[in-house]
Design an enzyme around this catalytic site. Structure first.
Site, short mmCIF file in Angstrom:
data_model
loop_
_atom_site.label_atom_id
_atom_site.label_comp_id
_atom_site.label_asym_id
_atom_site.label_seq_id
_atom_site.Cartn_x
_atom_site.Cartn_y
_atom_site.Cartn_z
N LYS A 150 0.83 -1.31 0.01
CA LYS A 150 0.07 -0.02 -0.08
C LYS A 150 0.83 1.26 -0.07
O LYS A 150 0.34 2.31 0.03
CB LYS A 150 -0.97 0.03 1.12
N ARG A 174 -11.39 -7.27 12.11
CA ARG A 174 -11.93 -6.80 11.00
C ARG A 174 -13.45 -7.15 10.86
O ARG A 174 -13.56 -8.34 10.80
CB ARG A 174 -11.17 -6.77 9.72
#
Length: 265
Positions: A59, A250
């Site tokens: 990322k 998550r």
């Protein structure tokens, strides 16, 4: 949150718009996003230089300026890039503005300010210090198997662990598992070679297809999970209601009918 396909899209956008142009100045709108460098140092180090190339890992986006200075960009939750002409208004959430001699500008915008802008001397050293795993698109099948065989836990948690494989976030982890027809809470120990190969192929297919779509949800196929992901969503395969569960801290969305817990055989 920008994931590997988004950051690869930003990379290609920057390569197309902003390379080989001399930087006249850098204006820092919010020092909050700066990491390890002051606004004055950032402007001083980059003034008069050109962005020559870029490199993405997971990322993170790294942009090399002449003189072997690397600008590091991490897009946090809401970061993006915008290239525009002088007579156009800067994006409302611009945090750092790179102004070129030709008067065009490149804005690093980030509404929630969770992104990061910094300078690094050596990209590989930075990656080692952060203990980031290999990029998800650079991992070979044998490496992929080795990573999974050495660890325990839910398959989704492993996909999200940036220290094992860099670049996959919550949304694309769900998409990969949907394509592989694998329940996100499946224990790694229950995956045989066939299942791991299927997961590896799903990983590459989803990430590469998302890059082709420029990470634009409007261009993502309706047969994918992503357009239906969320409360009240229906599985694009069987039409049943999607379910959610918290895995590794998550929220995972999945179809309990199409995505079964894999059994080792």
């Amino acid at each position: 949150m920008p994931e590997l396909p988004d950051v690869e899209t930003f990379k290609r956008y920057l390569d197309t718009t902003s390379l080989h142009q001399q930087i006249s100045r850098v204006h820092v709108e919010s020092a909050y996003v700066l990491k390890g460098v002051s606004g004055r140092e950032l402007a001083h180090r980059l003034k008069g230089r050109c962005f020559e190339s870029s490199r993405r890992h997971g990322k993170h986006l790294f942009v090399r300026a002449d003189g072997d200075i690397w600008l590091r960009l991490h897009f946090g939750m809401t970061g993006s890039l915008r290239y525009f002409q002088r007579n156009k208004q800067a994006p409302p959430h611009t945090r750092v503005l790179f102004i070129f001699v030709n008067t065009h500008r490149l804005a690093f915008e980030d509404q929630r300010k969770f992104g990061e802008v910094g300078l690094v001397k050596d990209v590989d050293e930075f990656l080692r210090k952060r203990a980031l795993g290999p990029d998800a698109l650079d991992v070979s099948l044998s490496q992929f198997r080795e990573i999974f065989e050495k660890h325990r836990g839910a398959v989704k948690a492993i996909l999200l662990n940036q220290k094992l494989i860099a670049g996959i976030g919550n949304i694309y982890a769900d998409e990969i598992l949907f394509r592989a027809r694998m329940h996100p809470s499946t224990e790694i120990a229950r995956l045989n070679d066939k299942a791991l190969t299927k997961l590896f192929r799903a990983t590459h297919y989803v990430l590469e297809r998302a890059i082709t779509a420029r990470a634009d949800t409007n261009q993502i196929p309706r047969s994918w999970l992503l357009p239906h992901r969320g409360k009240g969503g229906k599985c694009p395969r069987c039409g049943r209601e999607l379910k959610s569960a918290t895995i590794g801290g998550r929220t995972a969305w999945f179809c309990p009918h199409c995505q079964k817990r894999t059994s080792r055989s």
